[in-house]
Design a protein around this motif. Structure first.
Motif, short mmCIF file in Angstrom:
data_model
loop_
_atom_site.label_atom_id
_atom_site.label_comp_id
_atom_site.label_asym_id
_atom_site.label_seq_id
_atom_site.Cartn_x
_atom_site.Cartn_y
_atom_site.Cartn_z
N THR A 357 -1.64 6.17 -0.89
CA THR A 357 -2.42 4.98 -0.51
C THR A 357 -3.23 5.20 0.77
O THR A 357 -3.70 4.25 1.39
CB THR A 357 -1.47 3.78 -0.31
OG1 THR A 357 -0.42 4.13 0.59
CG2 THR A 357 -0.87 3.35 -1.64
N ALA A 358 -3.35 6.42 1.19
CA ALA A 358 -4.24 6.80 2.29
C ALA A 358 -4.72 8.21 1.99
O ALA A 358 -4.19 8.87 1.09
CB ALA A 358 -3.53 6.73 3.64
N ARG A 371 -7.44 8.01 6.65
CA ARG A 371 -8.13 6.76 6.32
C ARG A 371 -7.29 5.92 5.37
O ARG A 371 -6.75 6.42 4.36
CB ARG A 371 -9.49 7.05 5.68
CG ARG A 371 -10.32 5.80 5.39
CD ARG A 371 -11.66 6.15 4.79
NE ARG A 371 -12.46 6.98 5.69
CZ ARG A 371 -13.21 6.49 6.68
NH1 ARG A 371 -13.26 5.16 6.90
NH2 ARG A 371 -13.91 7.30 7.44
N GLU A 372 -7.17 4.63 5.67
CA GLU A 372 -6.50 3.68 4.77
C GLU A 372 -7.30 3.60 3.48
O GLU A 372 -8.51 3.43 3.49
CB GLU A 372 -6.40 2.30 5.45
CG GLU A 372 -5.51 1.32 4.71
CD GLU A 372 -6.25 0.59 3.59
OE1 GLU A 372 -5.58 0.15 2.64
OE2 GLU A 372 -7.49 0.46 3.67
N ASN A 373 -6.59 3.70 2.34
CA ASN A 373 -7.28 3.80 1.06
C ASN A 373 -6.53 3.03 -0.02
O ASN A 373 -6.52 3.41 -1.19
CB ASN A 373 -7.41 5.28 0.68
CG ASN A 373 -8.37 5.52 -0.47
OD1 ASN A 373 -9.43 4.90 -0.52
ND2 ASN A 373 -8.01 6.39 -1.39
N ASN A 374 -5.91 1.92 0.38
CA ASN A 374 -5.07 1.15 -0.54
C ASN A 374 -5.82 -0.10 -0.99
O ASN A 374 -6.06 -1.01 -0.19
CB ASN A 374 -3.76 0.75 0.15
CG ASN A 374 -2.77 0.10 -0.79
OD1 ASN A 374 -3.10 -0.22 -1.94
ND2 ASN A 374 -1.55 -0.09 -0.31
N PHE A 379 -2.97 -1.57 4.35
CA PHE A 379 -2.28 -0.43 4.96
C PHE A 379 -1.97 0.57 3.85
O PHE A 379 -1.85 0.22 2.68
CB PHE A 379 -1.00 -0.86 5.67
CG PHE A 379 -0.06 -1.68 4.82
CD1 PHE A 379 0.84 -1.07 3.95
CD2 PHE A 379 -0.10 -3.06 4.88
CE1 PHE A 379 1.70 -1.83 3.16
CE2 PHE A 379 0.75 -3.83 4.08
CZ PHE A 379 1.64 -3.22 3.22
N GLY A 380 -1.87 1.84 4.24
CA GLY A 380 -1.56 2.90 3.29
C GLY A 380 -0.85 4.04 4.00
O GLY A 380 -0.77 4.08 5.23
N LYS A 381 -0.35 4.97 3.19
CA LYS A 381 0.41 6.05 3.81
C LYS A 381 0.12 7.39 3.14
O LYS A 381 -0.36 7.47 2.00
CB LYS A 381 1.91 5.78 3.72
CG LYS A 381 2.51 6.00 2.33
CD LYS A 381 4.03 6.04 2.36
CE LYS A 381 4.60 6.33 0.97
NZ LYS A 381 6.07 6.44 0.96
#
Length: 484
Positions: A357-358, A371-374, A379-381
């Motif tokens: 998710t990032a 980069r956050e990509n959710n 938020f993402g990880k």
């Protein structure tokens, strides 16, 4: 390259206090971890992005600072595999000069085995090619190069050893007159690395007469029991040595150096050139000829302690042992700390990251943007590969972040693979900075552990820029060079 260590008769009288208590060792580490302010006698510099706010000790010296330099990398038949690079690569040589100058190193002393043999798989030809390229590139960069003639090249010579030395050094005369070649007292400097089974067979007086050029000849260590021999040399240098190895990991060579420097102030050596010695440690277990010799890096304390003696005695020249002898563990090219148990320096990004998710965005050099990509949350990880480390030896998580977007934050979790429990060890950090977390303390761990690092980035489409994440053995804040 096998290194034989000749330590002469006076050295027998050197004694070492053994049984050093744990308290004394702890005090060494405590002192090493303190922040030292650089005086900046030379132009004070820090090295790269992975460093403390302290200058390299070389930058504090008025001495000419040299580093012993190996040019055999890529000779995989006789040296470690895989090589870190090819010594003959012009780009590698250029990078080494640039990096050394950034660390206030004035020149390299090349471990040189003689001219090409002209035979197939000519190792001497390979090393001489690298030497010639180093001298060529140094010419217009204010960098100096000298040869250290390695008597190991003569180990198989059974007769006419002096004649062979003369032949080799007559070839080397082409280098002595180059503008990039190091001079001492106005004469080209020639270091000799002696071997016990070779040096007695060399008539250095005849060598000097036959070369037809005046030069400054430097041997390793004075020997008051061989004054006639020593009279043929113009100076002496200190070399990596521990009087008690391999029996003590705490002896870093203090007694040896405290013998060398005063010895050079006594007759007949007081008029000779003194080349002091500094080193980060020693470990020949990685070499085929290893003898179990070891000097602990002591989390950087060995490096700093040898420099402190150089500062105390102020020799006109100092020789670092070494720039890049990885086989014997004296290298400083990649820094002076023990190698981390695990590291990500983003140059390039490891392919083992899971990015549900990032996402990592690679940029040139040792840097990457997270980069956050959710699409479902703000938020993402990303999650690392499974890391296995003994936290008794490698307790420290280090995270370096150079930028964080406005209205963004990042969190670092440890996911214990035995319990599947995630623990925040750095939580909702909103500003760039360097962080060290003692995982042994914070997680209540001992011994070997398996875990992943989960790094969360908060903020829709927001980013944070990282330049290092690692599991390490030592605090880094006092260190003058990057981590190995």
């Amino acid at each position: 390259m096998e290194r034989h260590f000749r330590h002469k008769a006076l050295r027998v009288g050197i004694t070492l206090l053994v049984g050093v208590s744990f308290l004394v060792f702890a005090m060494l580490l405590l002192r090493a971890n303190s922040i030292v302010q650089a005086t900046g006698i030379k132009s004070s510099q820090t090295i790269g992005s992975q460093v403390s706010d302290i200058a390299n000790p070389a930058c504090e010296m008025t001495s000419t600072v040299l580093a012993a330099y190996q040019v055999w990398h890529g000779l995989t038949q006789t040296h470690q595999q895989p090589p870190p690079y090819l010594s003959i690569d012009p780009d590698v040589i250029s990078r080494h000069i640039r990096s050394a100058q950034a660390q206030c190193i004035d020149g390299f002393v090349v471990d040189w085995y003689g001219p090409p043999t002209g035979l197939p798989n000519d190792e001497r030809g390979y090393m001489d090619q690298a030497t010639a390229e180093l001298l060529r590139q140094s010419a217009d960069r204010g960098f100096k190069v000298a040869l250290m003639y390695d008597e190991g090249a003569l180990s198989s010579v059974t007769a006419n050893t002096t004649t062979r030395v003369i032949s080799d050094l007559l070839y080397a005369r082409q280098y002595f007159t180059l503008s990039s070649y190091l001079t001492i007292s106005g004469r080209p400097a020639l270091f000799i690395f002696p071997y016990d089974n070779v040096d007695p067979h060399i008539d250095w007086s005849t060598v000097r007469q036959q070369l037809g050029i005046s030069f400054t000849l430097l041997d390793k260590d004075p020997d008051p029991n061989q004054l006639a021999h020593d009279a043929l040399f113009d100076g002496f240098y200190a070399w990596v040595y521990s009087p008690s190895w391999p029996t003590s990991t705490l002896d870093w060579g203090e007694d040896y150096l405290k013998w060398f420097y005063p010895a050079m102030k006594t007759s007949p050596y007081v008029t000779k050139t003194v080349v002091g010695g500094v080193w980060p440690g020693f470990d020949d277990s990685g070499a085929a000829w290893g003898q179990g010799r070891y000097i602990s890096r002591r989390c950087g304390a060995t490096w700093l302690d040898t420099w402190n003696l150089a500062k105390q005695y102020q020799p006109p020249l100092v020789l670092i042992g070494t720039w890049n002898d990885f086989e014997e563990g004296t290298d400083i090219e990649y820094g002076i700390l023990p190698k981390p148990a695990w590291q990500e320096d983003f140059d390039p990004i490891q392919r083992t990251w899971m990015t549900p998710t990032a996402r990592w965005e690679d940029v040139p050099g040792p840097t990457a943007i997270l980069r956050e990509n959710n699409p479902a949350e703000s938020f993402g990880k990303v999650e690392s590969e499974v890391i296995t480390a003994n936290v008794d030896l490698y307790p420290l998580l280090r995270v370096n972040v150079t930028a964080v977007d406005a209205d963004a934050s990042y969190t670092v979790q440890i996911l214990d693979k035995r319990t599947d429990i995630a623990t925040d060890v750095l939580k909702e950090i909103t500003a760039p900075g360097r962080h060290i977390v003692n995982l042994a303390q914070q997680m209540g761990w001992q011994g070997p552990q398996s875990f992943t690092l989960n790094i969360w980035i908060g903020g829709e489409g927001k980013t944070a820029t990282f330049d290092r994440v690692s599991i390490e053995a030592c605090y880094y804040i006092y260190l003058p060079a990057v981590i190995r």
